[in-house]
Design an enzyme around this catalytic site. Structure first.
Site, PDB file in Angstrom:
ATOM      1  N   THR A  67       0.843  -1.465  -0.415  1.00  0.00           N
ATOM      2  CA  THR A  67      -0.114   0.161  -0.005  1.00  0.00           C
ATOM      3  C   THR A  67       0.612   0.940   0.338  1.00  0.00           C
ATOM      4  OG1 THR A  67      -2.315   0.858   1.071  1.00  0.00           O
ATOM      5  CG2 THR A  67      -0.307  -0.048   2.017  1.00  0.00           C
ATOM      6  N   LYS A  71       2.757   1.637  -3.119  1.00  0.00           N
ATOM      7  CA  LYS A  71       2.000   0.874  -4.877  1.00  0.00           C
ATOM      8  C   LYS A  71       2.640   1.480  -6.210  1.00  0.00           C
ATOM      9  CE  LYS A  71      -2.222   1.112  -3.366  1.00  0.00           C
ATOM     10  NZ  LYS A  71      -3.619   1.305  -3.014  1.00  0.00           N
ATOM     11  N   ASN A  92      -0.662  -3.726  -6.176  1.00  0.00           N
ATOM     12  CA  ASN A  92      -0.891  -3.700  -4.560  1.00  0.00           C
ATOM     13  C   ASN A  92      -1.088  -5.251  -3.960  1.00  0.00           C
ATOM     14  OD1 ASN A  92      -2.938  -4.905  -5.419  1.00  0.00           O
ATOM     15  ND2 ASN A  92      -4.220  -2.940  -4.680  1.00  0.00           N
ATOM     16  N   ASP A 108      -7.263  -3.475  -6.677  1.00  0.00           N
ATOM     17  CA  ASP A 108      -8.330  -2.139  -6.270  1.00  0.00           C
ATOM     18  C   ASP A 108      -9.311  -2.543  -6.970  1.00  0.00           C
ATOM     19  OD1 ASP A 108      -6.998  -1.713  -3.991  1.00  0.00           O
ATOM     20  OD2 ASP A 108      -6.102   0.218  -4.890  1.00  0.00           O
ATOM     21  N   GLY A 134      -6.484   8.998 -11.165  1.00  0.00           N
ATOM     22  CA  GLY A 134      -4.931   9.285  -9.425  1.00  0.00           C
ATOM     23  C   GLY A 134      -4.485   7.264  -9.535  1.00  0.00           C
ATOM     24  N   GLY A 135      -4.239   6.587  -8.333  1.00  0.00           N
ATOM     25  CA  GLY A 135      -3.747   5.592  -8.138  1.00  0.00           C
ATOM     26  C   GLY A 135      -5.252   4.815  -8.039  1.00  0.00           C
ATOM     27  N   GLY A 244     -18.144   2.862  -0.815  1.00  0.00           N
ATOM     28  CA  GLY A 244     -16.784   2.548  -1.443  1.00  0.00           C
ATOM     29  C   GLY A 244     -16.411   1.430  -0.483  1.00  0.00           C
TER      30      GLY A 244
END
Lengths: 277, 277
Positions: A67, A71, A92, A108, A134-135, A244
Site C-alpha cells: 500500500t 504501490k 498492491n 483495487d 490517480g492511483g 466505497g
C-alpha cells in the site's frame, strides 16, 4: 493462534495506522482454520527495496500486500506483472512463484468491478466515465477495461494525468474507445467517483449531478461514510449505487485466489471482519 | 487483534515447526493488552544477514528472537553484545537502540539461573558442574558466571569445546575457578545436564548417578518429558531439581525487560501459555 506452522502476508506501507486488511483477513483466517496472518509492517520509502527482497527469502511468507507509498515503486522491483498493473501503473499484491520469481497484480479495481458484476451490472460493451485518474482511478479504469467495457471516458483535474492513463489503456486495450477531457456524466451506463471528493464535509460533488441520468449506475471509492453526498444525490435521481467499502470487501476474494487460498464471498468476509477495532 | 498499531517481534530460525515462543508471548500480550505479536519467520542460513538487517529498517519491529541455526552467526552482525553473549558465543535476542545500533543479549542461561534463584538456591560463591559445552551449556555457564558462582567445572564429550568455553570464561570472569575434564558430580552445589541425553528413550544418564550427593541441586535442559530419567534418579537420591521447561518460562521475563515491556512472572506466563496447541 500463531505457531511454528503459521504463514504470513507482509502488509507493507507507511504509515500503518489506518490499515484495514488485518482486521478483515485475520478474523476470516481464524474463522475457517487457515493458519496464516496478515501483519502490518511499517516501511518507509528508503527501506522498501531491501525489505521486499529480503522478506521473500523467508520460507513462510505467502505474499505481500503493498500500500501507500509503495504501490507505484514496487512495480519496477517485480519479475512479472499483469496488464492491469501495467495500465494502473501500480501494484498492491505480490507473491513468489515456485521458481522464485516475484509476480505482481492489482486488485483495487478488481474489487470495484466484482462489486458491480455482483449487483447485476453488465459491463461487456458498456460505457463508463471514471472521474479521477490517480492511483485508484487508474486501477478501476484498468479493471473495467479487462472486464470488456466498450467506452471509457476519463477525467482528471490534471488533464495530463488522464491523458497518460488513456495512452496506457489504448496500448493494452486498442479495441476500447477511450476519451478524455469532459466530466459530463450524461449518457453513461456507469459513472465512478475515483477522486477524494467526499472525504471532507463541504466537498463539491465530483460531477454535475443535474446531468446524471436515472438509468446510470454510480460507484464511489470514498469510504468516509456509508453513503457519500454524491451517492445520496445519485439515488435521489433514481440511480443504483455502489458504496466505497464494497470495493474493499469485494477485492479480498481476488487476493485470496491470487495467494492460492480457497476463495470466500464478500458477504462472508464482511460478516467476520472487525473493522470497528 | 492485529491492527495498524501492532508491533512485532521477528522470531527467526529454521525450521520453525517446533517454535514455542509464539504460544507463550502472544497469549500473554493478549491477556495484558499489549498490542504486539511474535511471528515465526522461517529463515535459512544464506538469507539471514539480509533478512536481519532489512527487518530492523521497519518502523514497528520491537525486536527479534534468534534461534537455530542463527544463534552463533548473528553475533557478528551486531553493534553491541553483552559479556554473556561473548562467553556463550551466541545470542538469542536483538533490539535496535534509539540511535539505530543493533544490540544483542542471550537469555537461555538467564532463564535457567532465574529458575534456580526462584527456588532459593544461593549461587554466589557456589560450585557448579555443567555437563555439555554446546550452545545451551555455554549459555548456562555464562549466566552462572554472571550470577557469581565461585567454581565452574565444564565437561563435554569433545574436550576442546569445553576448553574453549573455559578460556572465554577465564577472560571475562578471571575471579572464577574454572575446571575442565571430569564429569564427576560429587561435591558440587549444582549439577546441570546441558547435553541432549534424555531426549531419546534408552539414553545413558549424563553423569555417574552413584556419585551424586543428595545435597546437590540438579538442573536439566531437556524438555522432552516433564521429569527426565536423570531428574527422577536425582530425586531418588534426595536432590532438589529444576525441570527443562522452567528455563523456558523463566527466560521470558528477561526478554520482556530487554524489549522494554513490563515484566511478568514465569507463573503468570505459564498460566496463559498455549503450548498444547
Amino acid at each position: 493462534m500463531i505457531n511454528g506452522h503459521t504463514e504470513f502476508i507482509a502488509h507493507l506501507g507507511w504509515p500503518t495506522h489506518s490499515f484495514k486488511a488485518p482486521m478483515i483477513y485475520n478474523p476470516y483466517f481464524e474463522s475457517v482454520g487457515i493458519n496464516a496472518v496478515v501483519l502490518p509492517m511499517g516501511c518507509k520509502p528508503e527501506a522498501f527495496t531491501g525489505v521486499l527482497r529480503s522478506l521473500f527469502t523467508l520460507e513462510n511468507i505467502r505474499g505481500a500486500l503493498i500500500t501507500m507509498p509503495h504501490k507505484v515503486s514496487v512495480v519496477d522491483l517485480l519479475d512479472e506483472v499483469t496488464p492491469t498493473v501495467k495500465v494502473a501503473g501500480s501494484c498492491n499484491a505480490v507473491k513468489r512463484t515456485a521458481d522464485g520469481r516475484l509476480v505482481g497484480d492489482m486488485f483495487d479495481g478488481e474489487g470495484f468491478v466484482r462489486g458491480l458484476l455482483g449487483k447485476g451490472l453488465a459491463l461487456r460493451g458498456a460505457s463508463a466515465l471514471v472521474v479521477g485518474s490517480g492511483g485508484v482511478g487508474s486501477a478501476i479504469a484498468a479493471s473495467l477495461a479487462a472486464a470488456g467495457v466498450g467506452t471509457l471516458a476519463l477525467h482528471d483535474v490534471h488533464a495530463s494525468t488522464a491523458d497518460a492513463l488513456a495512452a496506457r489503456l489504448r496500448t493494452h486495450y486498442p479495441a476500447i474507445a477511450v476519451q478524455t477531457g469532459s466530466s459530463d456524466p450524461a449518457g453513461f451506463d456507469l459513472v465512478v467517483n475515483a477522486t477524494p471528493l467526499g472525504m471532507n464535509p463541504g466537498d463539491p460533488l465530483p460531477v454535475d449531478i443535474d446531468r446524471l441520468d436515472g438509468r446510470t449506475f454510480v460507484g464511489e471509492v470514498v469510504m468516509k461514510s456509508e453513503k457519500t453526498a454524491f451517492l445520496r444525490a445519485a439515488e435521489a435521481r433514481g440511480c443504483r449505487v455502489q458504496v466505497g467499502t464494497d470495493m474493499l470487501f469485494e477485492m479480498i476474494p481476488a487476493y485470496l485466489e491470487f495467494f492460492g487460498w480457497p476463495t470466500a464471498s464478500a458477504d462472508t468476509l464482511r460478516a467476520v471482519a472487525r473493522l470497528e477495532y
